[in-house]
Design a protein around this motif. Structure first.
Motif, PDB file in Angstrom:
ATOM      1  N   ASP A  82       0.871  -1.173   0.000  1.00 24.41           N
ATOM      2  CA  ASP A  82       0.000   0.000   0.000  1.00 24.41           C
ATOM      3  C   ASP A  82       0.906   1.221   0.000  1.00 24.41           C
ATOM      4  N   SER A  83       0.900   1.989  -1.083  1.00 20.34           N
ATOM      5  CA  SER A  83       1.875   3.074  -1.225  1.00 20.34           C
ATOM      6  C   SER A  83       1.250   4.286  -1.895  1.00 20.34           C
ATOM      7  N   TYR A  84       1.622   5.463  -1.390  1.00 24.29           N
ATOM      8  CA  TYR A  84       1.152   6.708  -2.005  1.00 24.29           C
ATOM      9  C   TYR A  84       2.189   7.802  -1.788  1.00 24.29           C
ATOM     10  N   GLU A  85       2.434   8.596  -2.827  1.00 22.67           N
ATOM     11  CA  GLU A  85       3.351   9.727  -2.706  1.00 22.67           C
ATOM     12  C   GLU A  85       2.715  10.960  -3.324  1.00 22.67           C
ATOM     13  N   ALA A  86       3.008  12.129  -2.718  1.00 19.73           N
ATOM     14  CA  ALA A  86       2.446  13.381  -3.204  1.00 19.73           C
ATOM     15  C   ALA A  86       3.406  14.519  -2.934  1.00 19.73           C
ATOM     16  N   ASN A  87       3.371  15.498  -3.821  1.00 22.21           N
ATOM     17  CA  ASN A  87       4.160  16.718  -3.669  1.00 22.21           C
ATOM     18  C   ASN A  87       3.263  17.905  -3.977  1.00 22.21           C
ATOM     19  N   ARG A  88       3.316  18.923  -3.115  1.00 21.35           N
ATOM     20  CA  ARG A  88       2.508  20.127  -3.282  1.00 21.35           C
ATOM     21  C   ARG A  88       3.424  21.350  -3.139  1.00 21.35           C
ATOM     22  N   ASN A  89       3.296  22.294  -4.057  1.00 19.77           N
ATOM     23  CA  ASN A  89       4.129  23.496  -4.026  1.00 19.77           C
ATOM     24  C   ASN A  89       3.265  24.734  -4.175  1.00 19.77           C
ATOM     25  N   LEU A  90       3.595  25.750  -3.388  1.00 18.60           N
ATOM     26  CA  LEU A  90       2.877  27.020  -3.419  1.00 18.60           C
ATOM     27  C   LEU A  90       3.851  28.110  -3.841  1.00 18.60           C
ATOM     28  N   VAL A  91       3.656  28.649  -5.035  1.00 19.01           N
ATOM     29  CA  VAL A  91       4.527  29.689  -5.586  1.00 19.01           C
ATOM     30  C   VAL A  91       3.932  31.049  -5.228  1.00 19.01           C
ATOM     31  N   LEU A  92       4.690  31.823  -4.456  1.00 20.65           N
ATOM     32  CA  LEU A  92       4.146  33.056  -3.896  1.00 20.65           C
ATOM     33  C   LEU A  92       4.444  34.291  -4.735  1.00 20.65           C
ATOM     34  N   THR A  93       5.468  34.261  -5.589  1.00 13.84           N
ATOM     35  CA  THR A  93       5.843  35.436  -6.370  1.00 13.84           C
ATOM     36  C   THR A  93       6.272  35.028  -7.769  1.00 13.84           C
ATOM     37  N   ASP A  94       6.323  36.010  -8.640  1.00 13.86           N
ATOM     38  CA  ASP A  94       6.912  35.789  -9.958  1.00 13.86           C
ATOM     39  C   ASP A  94       8.413  35.540  -9.807  1.00 13.86           C
ATOM     40  N   GLY A  95       8.971  34.796 -10.742  1.00 17.01           N
ATOM     41  CA  GLY A  95      10.410  34.541 -10.728  1.00 17.01           C
ATOM     42  C   GLY A  95      10.827  33.331  -9.933  1.00 17.01           C
ATOM     43  N   ALA A  96       9.885  32.670  -9.282  1.00 15.88           N
ATOM     44  CA  ALA A  96      10.181  31.439  -8.534  1.00 15.88           C
ATOM     45  C   ALA A  96       9.743  30.242  -9.370  1.00 15.88           C
ATOM     46  N   ARG A  97      10.416  29.114  -9.137  1.00 13.67           N
ATOM     47  CA  ARG A  97      10.123  27.926  -9.954  1.00 13.67           C
ATOM     48  C   ARG A  97      10.206  26.670  -9.103  1.00 13.67           C
ATOM     49  N   ALA A  98       9.197  25.807  -9.264  1.00 16.86           N
ATOM     50  CA  ALA A  98       9.164  24.519  -8.575  1.00 16.86           C
ATOM     51  C   ALA A  98       9.079  23.407  -9.612  1.00 16.86           C
ATOM     52  N   ASP A  99      10.001  22.451  -9.541  1.00 15.95           N
ATOM     53  CA  ASP A  99       9.963  21.262 -10.392  1.00 15.95           C
ATOM     54  C   ASP A  99       9.519  20.078  -9.552  1.00 15.95           C
ATOM     55  N   SER A 100       8.575  19.317 -10.065  1.00 13.60           N
ATOM     56  CA  SER A 100       8.020  18.185  -9.335  1.00 13.60           C
ATOM     57  C   SER A 100       7.872  17.009 -10.284  1.00 13.60           C
ATOM     58  N   VAL A 101       8.535  15.877  -9.955  1.00 14.13           N
ATOM     59  CA  VAL A 101       8.568  14.728 -10.857  1.00 14.13           C
ATOM     60  C   VAL A 101       8.262  13.452 -10.068  1.00 14.13           C
ATOM     61  N   PRO A 102       7.016  13.008 -10.039  1.00 14.17           N
ATOM     62  CA  PRO A 102       6.700  11.728  -9.382  1.00 14.17           C
ATOM     63  C   PRO A 102       6.855  10.571 -10.372  1.00 14.17           C
ATOM     64  N   ASN A 103       7.396   9.455  -9.891  1.00 17.34           N
ATOM     65  CA  ASN A 103       7.574   8.264 -10.722  1.00 17.34           C
ATOM     66  C   ASN A 103       7.141   7.042  -9.923  1.00 17.34           C
ATOM     67  N   LEU A 104       6.505   6.091 -10.598  1.00 20.28           N
ATOM     68  CA  LEU A 104       6.018   4.892  -9.939  1.00 20.28           C
ATOM     69  C   LEU A 104       6.279   3.682 -10.827  1.00 20.28           C
ATOM     70  N   GLU A 105       6.984   2.683 -10.269  1.00 23.33           N
ATOM     71  CA  GLU A 105       7.237   1.414 -10.962  1.00 23.33           C
ATOM     72  C   GLU A 105       6.583   0.299 -10.157  1.00 23.33           C
TER      73      GLU A 105
END
Length: 402
Positions: free
Chosen positions: A304-327
């Motif tokens: 039983d497995s679960y993964e999650a990523n949440r990002n909150l970008v507050l201003t211009d010029g910021a960057r969040a990269d999020s890459v979930p992978n499941l095998e």
């Protein structure tokens, strides 16, 4: 030396090795390793090339800024001041290479972790003896005084023990760090790594853990400070009934790069994994990276497995990269899933709060605090939770968005 790197293929060799695929015309063509489980490992730094940023595990990382950590040289003495506060019963020792349990779990997967292994001649060991239950956390305070520093640390939780270990990083350094974690049968261990470095600090940390039968590992990464901070937990749920909870919190300001690459390997039967990382970003050049790899092996029935990523970008010029992978290598599982979301403020939340007489500035503050509080509340160390809540308030007060 231990390595999984294959010998080069000859023109007449028809083997298929990790990272290679055969063309239909019979010719072999090299393809960079993409599958997380196929990455090579070695204790010898020379077996790894210097990263250039094109490798799958370095492509989101500003490798040019990390050049000092790619050199296999010893740092000066005393760069990292270490203060350990441990309750009675915790055992401390030093482990040379080859002294158990050093190396029982850890296998370097990149150049900095291999250098840290090689340069740390005597690795500190923190052992919680079997059946010992600690009422207070073990605190490991590491203060950088400037310069290059390597470390390999071993944590061992004996069978049926209960403990929390907190690493706190402050000051400044160019720090390459390995943390080897062994959770024996029935043990429950919480490991918290907090990064509150100065703005010029560099920190690459590889955490590798094995969780045995009916054991639990709670692993929490909190990153606020530092120029480039990369903390990568790699957890193997080896024993039947083993369980891992992996949580992360980051708050990236202008010019900061905060990264975590998470690997959760379900190997034993009836294992359970829960991964949740959250990040907030503000300021030009603020950057966060999260890569989550989950592998459910062929024998991991009942997973039983679960993964999650949440990002909150507050201003211009910021960057969040999020890459979930499941095998998934078996069909006999209870469930598996992943999710990722990156966005700005929820206008409906802001409208709801403002409609009740709360100013826009205060409404934004409440939304951010509420978003990050979910991770803070999972830490389980009251004084640390309070300190982190105050740190979030300071970040918000210094930000340009609120």
């Amino acid at each position: 030396m231990t390595t999984t790197t294959e010998a080069p293929l000859s023109a007449n060799d028809d083997r298929v090795v990790p990272g290679s695929l055969a063309h239909s015309d019979g010719a072999g063509a090299f393809v960079p390793v993409q599958t997380r489980s196929e990455r090579p490992h070695s204790f010898v730094p020379a077996d790894f090339p210097v990263p250039n940023g094109r490798e799958v595990n370095w492509r989101y990382t500003p490798v040019a800024r990390l050049a000092p950590l790619f050199e296999d040289v010893a740092g000066p003495e005393g760069v990292m001041q270490v203060d350990v506060t441990a309750p009675e019963g915790v055992e401390q020792a030093r482990l040379a290479k080859g002294a158990a349990p050093r190396g029982e779990v850890f296998r370097p997967e990149d150049l900095p972790s291999a250098i840290a292994w090689e340069q740390e001649t005597e690795a500190p060991l923190l052992r919680i003896p079997a059946n010992l239950e600690l009422d207070e956390p073990v605190f490991v305070n590491l203060t950088g005084t400037g310069g290059l520093a390597h470390a390999h640390v071993v944590l061992e939780a004996g069978a049926n023990s209960r403990a929390t270990v907190v690493f706190r990083h402050t000051g400044t350094a160019q720090h390459s760090q390995n943390v080897e974690i062994i959770v024996r049968d029935g043990a429950k261990l919480t490991v918290i790594s907090v990064q509150e470095w100065e703005d010029d600090a560099l920190h690459l940390s590889s955490h590798q853990a094995r969780v045995d039968k009916d054991a639990l590992l709670r692993h929490i990464v909190v990153s606020f400070g530092g120029g480039v901070v990369r903390v990568n937990p790699s957890i193997e749920l080896a024993g039947p009934g083993s369980h891992a909870e992996l949580y992360g919190l980051s708050y990236s300001d202008a010019g900061q790069h905060l990264e975590s690459q998470v690997y959760l390997h379900h190997k034993g039967t009836h294992t359970k994994g829960d991964v949740l990382y959250k990040g907030a970003l503000q300021g030009v050049g603020a950057r966060s990276v999260w890569i989550g790899d989950v592998l459910i092996g062929p024998d991991a029935v009942g997973t039983d497995s679960y993964e999650a990523n949440r990002n909150l970008v507050l201003t211009d010029g910021a960057r969040a990269d999020s890459v979930p992978n499941l095998e998934i290598e078996t069909g006999d599982i209870l469930g598996a899933g992943h999710a990722s979301a990156t966005g700005r403020f929820d206008d409906e939340q802001l409208f709801y709060l403002q409609a009740r007489g709360i100013s826009e500035e205060e409404a934004r503050r409440l939304v951010v605090i509420g978003f990050l509080a979910e991770i803070v509340q999972k830490i389980g160390v009251r004084e640390l939770e309070q300190e982190l809540a105050e740190a979030i308030e300071r970040e918000l007060a210094e930000g340009v968005a609120v």
